[in-house]
Each structure stands twice: as C-alpha cells, then as structure tokens.
Design a protein around this motif. Structure first.
Motif, PDB file in Angstrom:
ATOM      1  N   UNK A 672      -2.425   7.454  -7.174  1.00 41.67           N
ATOM      2  CA  UNK A 672      -2.287   6.201  -6.558  1.00 41.67           C
ATOM      3  C   UNK A 672      -1.652   6.533  -4.557  1.00 41.67           C
ATOM      4  N   UNK A 673      -0.168   6.922  -4.965  1.00 42.94           N
ATOM      5  CA  UNK A 673       0.321   7.188  -3.917  1.00 42.94           C
ATOM      6  C   UNK A 673       0.427   8.468  -2.986  1.00 42.94           C
ATOM      7  N   UNK A 674       0.133   9.294  -4.189  1.00 41.85           N
ATOM      8  CA  UNK A 674      -0.665  10.838  -2.732  1.00 41.85           C
ATOM      9  C   UNK A 674      -1.748  10.953  -2.935  1.00 41.85           C
ATOM     10  N   UNK A 675      -2.778   9.915  -3.051  1.00 40.66           N
ATOM     11  CA  UNK A 675      -3.752  10.327  -3.672  1.00 40.66           C
ATOM     12  C   UNK A 675      -4.524  11.277  -3.954  1.00 40.66           C
ATOM     13  N   UNK A 676      -4.084  12.029  -5.178  1.00 45.84           N
ATOM     14  CA  UNK A 676      -4.669  13.047  -6.056  1.00 45.84           C
ATOM     15  C   UNK A 676      -5.378  13.018  -6.920  1.00 45.84           C
ATOM     16  N   UNK A 677      -6.787  12.905  -7.234  1.00 42.80           N
ATOM     17  CA  UNK A 677      -7.649  12.461  -7.775  1.00 42.80           C
ATOM     18  C   UNK A 677      -7.161  13.173  -8.778  1.00 42.80           C
ATOM     19  N   UNK A 678      -7.260  11.927 -10.085  1.00 41.21           N
ATOM     20  CA  UNK A 678      -6.567  12.862 -11.649  1.00 41.21           C
ATOM     21  C   UNK A 678      -5.517  13.375 -11.769  1.00 41.21           C
ATOM     22  N   UNK A 679      -4.245  12.545 -10.138  1.00 39.76           N
ATOM     23  CA  UNK A 679      -2.780  13.177 -10.563  1.00 39.76           C
ATOM     24  C   UNK A 679      -2.867  14.185 -10.706  1.00 39.76           C
TER      25      UNK A 679
END
Length: 746
Positions: A672-679
C-alpha cells in the motif's frame, strides 16, 4: 538477453561482460580522495544550510507552475523539466542528483509517498508519555519523538575504501560530508532463541540456543564459528578458503571501474574503454560463469561446497542479499561478500541519524542550485515532488518517444509534466505496463507483440518465489517454502518473450515480502553497551527444523526463520530521546504475500479496511485478491508477529513490558504505502533486466528490477547508469575527466 529486438551474438556477449562489471561495481570502487564541485556549479550554501532547506518539502515553486483549466473547471498544473523521474527511491534519487549536479539538467522527481527514500526511507513517530519530572506533583504528558528506519540496516563500503556505488554517488555530487558513517565490526547471531537469561518455559530452547558473533576481518570467521560449529572443521576451513580464492576474480577485475563509467544500451562499452586493462582481466576470468547465479560455485561444476554448516551459512548470507538461496543469488554479489567481509580493514557502516540522513543528502543533491551552460547559464531548480502519484508515462502519438508524465497530487489535482529530454522510471518493473497508456508504445515495448490488451495491463502473471499450502492456517502454523529453482519455461515461452520487454517485466519472479516490527522501549537500567548494534536471529536455528514441506527441507531461508534485529541506539543515541531506545525487527523476504490474501473464517470474501494517513488516498495498484477485515487482519498480524517479538526478547527479555510504542507492518503495508506489487522484496536475480535500456530511446529503467538487482548499492548503481544513459556518451566522458581531475576516480 538485452531488451533490444533480436540481439546479435556480439551484443549478447557485450551484455554479459557489462553484467560482470556491474556486479563487481555494486561492492567495489577505486581509491578516492577529495570532494569537489564543478566549475559550472554555483557556490552553494554550507552543508548545514542545504540540509535545513531539504528537510522541509516545499510546494512546487510558482515559476514551475502554469495553471490552466480543463472542461470541468479543475485546475491543471503544468511543469517543464529536462528529465522526469518516476519514484524517489535510492535509484531515482541517485539518478536525479547526478543529472542535476554533474550534467546541469533540470530534474523533476515524482513520488507517491509523503517521504522520499522508497524502501529505505526513515520516519518519525511522536508519542505522548507520562512526565515523571513534573515539579507540581501533577502527572503531565510530554511529547517525545523516535526516528525509525523502514528498511535495510546493514551497509558496507561507505566509511572506508573501496567505496560502494552509493558512497561514490554521494561523493561525486558533493553531499558526502552531510552523512556521518559510524563503522562497527560485526553482528550478533542467535540460534533457537530463548529469552535472554532463560526461564523455566525456555528449557528446551536453552538447550539448543547458540549465541555467537560474526566479526568481520581476516581469520575471525574461520577461527570462530566455522571452527566451533562445522563438522570436520579443518576440512570446512579449507573448503571456505578455496571458495574465496576461486571467486576472487569475480570482483577484483572491476576494482578500478567506477560506477560513473556505467551506462545502458548500445554505447555502454565506450566509457569502459578508459579501463581497458580491467576489461581484459574480466574477460580472462570467464564472462559466462561470472554473470550468472552462484549455483556453479555451490553445486558444481566450478566448485562444490560439501560441508553442511557452511552451505547453511552461505544460504543465510545470500538470503539477506536477495531473498533467495545462495545457488539462486548473483555469483558476483556472493563473491563480493566473501571478499569484503573477510578482508583487512573490513567494516560495517551505519549512518548517523539513520538512513533518513542518506536520503536527505541525496534530496539535497537533486535540489542544490546548479547552472546550465556554465557560470553564465540559467540557474536550474530541480525538485523532489512528494505526494505526486504518477498515473502515466506519456508518449508521442506514434509511441516512439516519451514526452513526460501525468501525476496526481493529494486532493486529486492533476500535474502534467513535460520532459523535454526523457524519463527515467524507477518504479517496480511490474508497474511499467500500467504506466504506459499508449497502445503503440506498448507494442514497441513488447517487441511488436499484439499482447497489449487492457486486460493484460490489469493483472500480474508474475511467478512467486514461495510455494503456498492453502490448507495451512498461517495464524497457527507455517506451510510455505521457497522455490529451489526458477520456474522452468518452455523453449516456445522463452522465444515468445525474448524481445518482449513488457513480458519480461510482467513475468519476472517476485521474491517474498516483509514483516516489520518497530518498537520504542523504556531503557531504564538497560545496559546498552553490552548489546550489539545488529543481530540475526535464526528462530529455528541455522539448519532449520526437521519438517519437510512440498518435498523440501527447512533451513536458513525458511518461512520467518531468519529475523534481522536492528538495535541502532548502540551506535547512535540521537534516534531516541534520553532514557529510551528503538529496535527494528524484520523478516526480509521470508514472509509470503499470498498468505495475506485469504478469506475470513466464515469463508466470505472480505475487504481489508486500512486507515489512511492524513490526506492519503487509496492506492492505485493491481487487485491483490481477497483481504482481511480489520479484526481478522489484526489477529493475523499478532500471530505472525510473534516470531519478531521472540527475536527481540532474546536480546531484551522484558521488551514488551518496556514498550511505549509498537508498530507492526505486513506485506499489505509494503504494497500500500511503498507501492510494491505484492509487497515484494524485488525481482529474482535470474529475472532482472540486463540493463535499463528500452526500445523507446529516451525511456530508461532503474531500480531493483534492473541488474544487479536488490540492495542499496545495487539500486544506486542502476540509478547512476540510468542518469549517464540520458546524456550523450561524450558528455559522460567529459564528466569522467572532471571527476578524475578532482581525484574522485582513477
């Protein structure tokens, strides 16, 4: 394989050579001595003044804004820059600082988050605590502030030569004096942790527990843990020394090539001709084996590591670098670790004030005043624009060139950015397709493939590094294992994506995600000087337990087995107010994302309700499947966070009683906050793009999806390469001349 359509054998051979050079540069650089500023740069304010200016992120200056109105009477801001950069992670900031300071380009960096730094950003939290020193006897509240690192906590190659690419960039743009590096000599290892000091309920773990220190420098490892724990220790020592000797050429050949000599694309070899003897040395070492994974050095045919304890240790080192076992990690990166950690003068580094100090210095490098065209040129005002979510990379109608960006500010205001010279995309590689809206541009990036549909843009077909057992409840047990090898592709599949950059980005394997626990503790009667600044806690031991899942044994890369615990107040007391300390525990890359995509206990699809930060808008990311309701999500965090608490309590047994602030972040937080797909931690090494060039000539990629991949030095190097790729090779050559004249490179 390069991203150009139908690469020739000669170009492929050159690409492999560049991979080897790049790998070595991630960790090593030539002796450097002095700081400088180019004659074309105006005299800047003292470092302290610059730092103060960059600590407050201003709105875009009016000179950069030209408001007009759309059909709905909504204001649209327009900005013009030479080069626009998507994402203010380390790679994007390094690129921006180089372009602004060394090449005199007006740069705009556009970042969704309200903090710069990407996965390496730092953040502050203010807590109200009881004021026991109140004079009138009434209990009052006082506000205290804590500074936390969000990401990596071990850095090498910044306080002492050879400098890594991050420090090279800081020095080249003249902001290295704004970061004070604190060296230290190793970290603590704890296996099968019990609470420090023991207890009846820890009897079993007390019997298994091992506590030891990994001290960097010559002979410490061989004479310490390798002798103490490896069976047939003399053979293990001999094997370790042979491995170091065999892999040494992978790093020593590029010792004289600076990061600023790198560039992507067909002209990449030209600046490297300045270092011809080093190129010859690299070629003689064997390009093929040097640019691939470490497997041939672990499992043969080049070398075979037979000692079980040493294999586990190498896997642990590799996992901390790449989120993958040693045989799937870059051979060059592993060779560097074996070289640098055990050399004379080796040291680990921590920046005073946390990694936020490094980020501030890089922001200053982007925003410091420079002149275009020499001393009499126009003063440029480059800027890092926070809370600017990039919605698209805009192209010409025929898709052959990029012309700028469209960004959305908090509140919905649209910013149209005209980039007269090009765009650097430092977003995760899986986001590229979504950012390109023009189907003709998509067709070019896909090598002429017709697979550019809207449906393709909306979902990911990326492989996952973790195999999930859906029958296991992740709140009560573990059921995930890491893949022992890359998912195999058929010859037809490999042929289909050979020239398709978009497919390579879409289908790159995603490594695991993170679970973070940030805590602030009351330090009363805590002997901080008796603790290490960093620990690696192996929850089930370096070897793992006896459980077999999907036919695979446990080990150092097992689910939530390796927990890093950063205890930075041992080195820097300024991160917390007097009488308090901060601790950061995290599982880097060993928290599977898919276990957070479950359904609630009543088997009804539910949606995670996540509180927004002030002014924060809903994330615009791919659909990540079913989400937990708030209560279930919190229960999941509590259950999964126990491993992190155990790690902290193995160092500070009464940590929970001392806690004044605790924050647990999940893979969904990363997404959500770092906009990393699948974290995701980043792309698997085998799937990193060979360089940042694209079929659209003025669009260049940077970040952890570009070789050499994951890690601060790696992304700093990708940013430097991308920046150099945005100027003509003759300009880069002149820049290298200037850096050499200032004794910053050889």
């Amino acid at each position: 394989m390069m991203t150009y359509p139908r690469p020739t054998k000669r170009r492929t051979r050159s690409a492999r050579l560049l991979l080897l050079i790049t790998t070595a540069l991630v960790a090593t650089a030539p002796p450097q001595a002095a700081s400088f500023s180019f004659s074309s740069i105006t005299k800047s304010a003292p470092a302290k003044t610059i730092l103060q200016k960059s600590s407050r992120h201003r709105r875009p200056s009016l000179s950069l804004q030209a408001a007009n109105t759309d059909s709905n009477n909504n204001a649209i801001e327009e900005e013009t820059v030479d080069i626009a950069i998507v994402g203010a992670g380390i790679g994007g900031l390094c690129a921006g600082a180089i372009l602004n300071t060394l090449y005199g380009k007006k740069v705009g960096v556009y970042e969704s988050h309200y903090l710069a730094g990407g996965c390496a950003h730092a953040f502050e939290r203010v807590v109200q605590l009881d004021d026991n020193e109140s004079n009138n006897g009434d209990m009052k509240k006082k506000k205290v502030s804590f500074t936390f690192d969000s990401g990596p906590t071990i850095v090498l190659g910044c306080s002492k030569e050879p400098y890594n690419p991050l420090q090279q960039v800081l020095r080249a743009v003249g902001v290295d004096t704004q970061v004070e590096w604190i060296p230290y000599n190793g970290w603590g290892m704890i296996e099968h942790p019990s609470k420090r000091g023991g207890g009846d309920d820890d009897d079993d773990n007390n019997k298994k527990e091992k506590r030891w220190k990994l001290t960097v420098g010559p002979d410490h490892f061989e004479n310490g843990p390798l002798t103490q724990f490896a069976s047939s220790s003399n053979d293990a020592i001999q094997e370790f020394n042979q491995l170091r000797e065999i892999t040494k050429p992978l790093v020593t050949g590029a010792a004289t090539i600076p990061a600023m000599a790198m560039r992507p694309g067909s002209t990449a070899l030209i600046p490297l001709l300045r270092y011809l003897p080093s190129l010859v040395s690299i070629i003689s070492n064997g390009v093929e084996a040097s640019t691939g994974p470490f497997g041939p050095y672990m499992n043969g045919p080049i070398f075979t590591v037979r000692n079980a304890w040493l294999r586990d240790w190498l896997d642990a080192l590799a996992f901390s670098l790449s989120g993958l076992p040693a045989d799937r990690t870059s051979a060059g990166a592993m060779a560097y670790v074996l070289f640098d950690m055990h050399r004379e003068g080796a040291a680990l580094d921590y920046p005073k004030g946390g990694l936020g100090g490094v980020v501030k210095a890089l922001v200053n490098g982007v925003e410091q005043p420079t002149r275009s065209g020499g001393d009499k040129g126009v003063v440029l005002r480059s800027k890092v624009n926070l809370r600017h979510h990039v919605e698209s990379i805009d192209t010409t109608e025929d898709g052959t060139r990029v012309v700028g960006l469209t960004a959305r500010r908090v509140g919905g205001k649209i910013v149209k950015v005209k980039a007269t010279e090009g765009v650097i995309c430092n977003a995760p590689m899986w986001s590229l397709r979504k950012l390109i809206k023009n189907e003709k541009a998509l067709n070019i990036l896909s090598g002429g493939s017709d697979d550019v549909t809207v449906e393709k843009q909306s979902g990911s077909v990326a492989a996952q590094s973790w195999i999930i057992d859906s029958e296991v409840d992740p709140r009560t047990g573990r059921g995930s294992v890491i893949r022992p090898s890359r998912q195999q592709q058929s010859n037809e599949e490999r042929t289909l994506i050979a020239d398709n950059l978009l497919a390579k980005c879409d289908e790159a394997e995603m490594t695991g995600s993170f679970l973070h626990l940030h805590v602030a503790l009351d330090a009363k009667d805590l002997d901080l000087d008796s603790l290490e600044p960093h620990y690696t806690v192996m929850d089930r031991g370096l070897e793992g337990d006896d459980r077999i899942m999907n036919g695979l044994p446990d080990g150092p890369c097992g689910e939530l087995n390796m927990i890093a615990v950063s205890n930075p107040c041992v080195l820097d007391r300024t991160l917390a107010p007097e009488g308090y300390v901060i601790v950061h525990a995290y599982g880097a890359g060993n928290e599977p994302y898919d276990i957070w995509k479950s359904k609630s206990n009543d088997d009804e699809t539910s949606t995670l309700t996540s509180a927004r930060t002030d002014g924060e808008e809903d994330i615009d990311s791919r659909d990540s499947g079913d989400r937990y309701q708030s209560s279930t999500y919190n229960a999941m965090k509590d259950a999964r966070g126990e491993a992190l608490w155990r790690a902290i309590e193995s160092i500070i047994p009464d940590a929970r009683e001392r806690t004044v602030l605790a924050m647990l972040g999940s893979p969904l937080t990363h997404e959500r906050y770092l906009r990393r797909p699948n974290g995701s931690y980043g792309a698997a090494f085998e799937d990193c793009l060979k360089d940042g060039s694209t079929p659209i000539p003025n669009l260049t990629l940077a970040g952890d999806g570009v070789f050499p991949g994951i890690g601060i030095p790696a992304v700093a190097l990708s940013g430097a390469s991308a920046a150099n790729g945005m100027v003509k090779v003759i300009e880069q050559w002149r820049c290298l001349d200037e850096l050499k004249s200032q004794k910053l490179i050889t």
